[in-house]
Write a protein that holds these residues in place. Structure first.
Motif, PDB file in Angstrom:
ATOM      1  N   ASN A  85      -7.588   1.257  -3.267  1.00  0.00           N
ATOM      2  CA  ASN A  85      -6.824   1.356  -4.506  1.00  0.00           C
ATOM      3  C   ASN A  85      -7.573   2.289  -5.447  1.00  0.00           C
ATOM      4  O   ASN A  85      -8.758   2.082  -5.710  1.00  0.00           O
ATOM      5  CB  ASN A  85      -6.668  -0.036  -5.125  1.00  0.00           C
ATOM      6  N   ASN A  88      -5.645   1.736  -9.922  1.00  0.00           N
ATOM      7  CA  ASN A  88      -4.451   0.887  -9.965  1.00  0.00           C
ATOM      8  C   ASN A  88      -3.169   1.722 -10.003  1.00  0.00           C
ATOM      9  O   ASN A  88      -2.154   1.315 -10.558  1.00  0.00           O
ATOM     10  CB  ASN A  88      -4.482  -0.078 -11.154  1.00  0.00           C
ATOM     11  N   ARG A  89      -3.233   2.895  -9.384  1.00  0.00           N
ATOM     12  CA  ARG A  89      -2.101   3.828  -9.378  1.00  0.00           C
ATOM     13  C   ARG A  89      -1.684   4.198  -7.955  1.00  0.00           C
ATOM     14  O   ARG A  89      -0.523   4.445  -7.692  1.00  0.00           O
ATOM     15  CB  ARG A  89      -2.502   5.076 -10.168  1.00  0.00           C
ATOM     16  N   TYR A  90      -2.666   4.232  -7.044  1.00  0.00           N
ATOM     17  CA  TYR A  90      -2.409   4.642  -5.661  1.00  0.00           C
ATOM     18  C   TYR A  90      -3.089   3.681  -4.703  1.00  0.00           C
ATOM     19  O   TYR A  90      -4.243   3.315  -4.905  1.00  0.00           O
ATOM     20  CB  TYR A  90      -2.952   6.055  -5.393  1.00  0.00           C
ATOM     21  N   CYS A  91      -2.378   3.297  -3.643  1.00  0.00           N
ATOM     22  CA  CYS A  91      -2.967   2.523  -2.548  1.00  0.00           C
ATOM     23  C   CYS A  91      -2.886   3.394  -1.297  1.00  0.00           C
ATOM     24  O   CYS A  91      -1.793   3.796  -0.887  1.00  0.00           O
ATOM     25  CB  CYS A  91      -2.229   1.211  -2.318  1.00  0.00           C
ATOM     26  N   LEU A 126      -2.089  -6.512  -6.716  1.00  0.00           N
ATOM     27  CA  LEU A 126      -1.880  -5.082  -6.948  1.00  0.00           C
ATOM     28  C   LEU A 126      -0.653  -4.856  -7.817  1.00  0.00           C
ATOM     29  O   LEU A 126       0.430  -5.363  -7.525  1.00  0.00           O
ATOM     30  CB  LEU A 126      -1.700  -4.344  -5.617  1.00  0.00           C
ATOM     31  N   VAL A 129       2.251   0.307  -7.328  1.00  0.00           N
ATOM     32  CA  VAL A 129       1.477   1.527  -7.091  1.00  0.00           C
ATOM     33  C   VAL A 129       2.234   2.410  -6.108  1.00  0.00           C
ATOM     34  O   VAL A 129       3.172   1.975  -5.453  1.00  0.00           O
ATOM     35  CB  VAL A 129       0.077   1.215  -6.516  1.00  0.00           C
ATOM     36  N   THR A 130       1.787   3.639  -6.001  1.00  0.00           N
ATOM     37  CA  THR A 130       2.319   4.549  -4.995  1.00  0.00           C
ATOM     38  C   THR A 130       1.527   4.367  -3.715  1.00  0.00           C
ATOM     39  O   THR A 130       0.303   4.433  -3.728  1.00  0.00           O
ATOM     40  CB  THR A 130       2.225   6.004  -5.483  1.00  0.00           C
ATOM     41  N   HIS A 131       2.235   4.133  -2.622  1.00  0.00           N
ATOM     42  CA  HIS A 131       1.600   3.973  -1.312  1.00  0.00           C
ATOM     43  C   HIS A 131       1.479   5.348  -0.656  1.00  0.00           C
ATOM     44  O   HIS A 131       2.471   6.080  -0.564  1.00  0.00           O
ATOM     45  CB  HIS A 131       2.433   3.066  -0.408  1.00  0.00           C
TER      46      HIS A 131
END
Length: 159
Positions: A85, A88-91, A126, A129-131
């Motif tokens: 992560n 806290n925006r992209y995983c 989470l 977020v954007t995966h």
């Protein structure tokens, strides 16, 4: 069209810029280490076994380069899925990619949610977020692989 909430290509390019080179180096370094460690055994391994083992090498490099708790980074690992992560925006998950830059997955609910940009039930902590998939596309040989970051949108790629 993205099913869940996802960053645009331009947003992600800007926001992930400080991380992209390090991610690439982790994947390429893991491939080199994997080849050095496993070269004499590769002919015995199925392609899927190679991909699973190489993924473990990649995750080890990622954990080392991006320590949990450091500067907006967190690690999440459940049921064999490791996520990095970022802010806290992209995983990000780490996968082998096919020639069309898509992943091959067992169609579990978690996989479908990831591909459709839906919240992951196993990771309620989470925020939305954007995966993203960080992956390698093998070349003629594994050492000639190229590294890509893709944003899935169901059966296709958003970018």
């Amino acid at each position: 069209m993205i099913s869940g909430m996802a960053a645009t290509f331009s947003q992600a390019t800007f926001e992930l810029q400080p991380y992209v080179e390090r991610l690439r180096q982790c994947v390429e370094g893991a491939i080199r280490t994997f080849m050095a460690d496993q070269a004499v055994h590769l002919y015995r391994m199925r392609t899927g076994t190679q991909a699973n083992l190489l993924r473990d090498y990649i995750v080890e490099k990622i954990r080392s380069e991006f320590p949990d708790g450091e500067d907006g980074i967190s690690h999440h690992n459940r049921r064999g899925l490791f996520l990095l992560n970022i802010q806290n925006r992209y995983c990000l998950r780490f996968k082998k990619l096919d020639p069309r830059l898509r992943t091959r997955n067992i169609p579990t609910q978690m996989t479908l949610d990831f591909l459709l940009q839906r919240p992951l039930e196993l990771f309620p902590e989470l925020a939305p977020v954007t995966h993203l998939n960080v992956g390698y596309k093998p070349g003629v040989t594994l050492s000639e692989s190229t590294v890509w970051i893709t944003c899935p949108d169901g059966d296709v790629l958003s970018w």
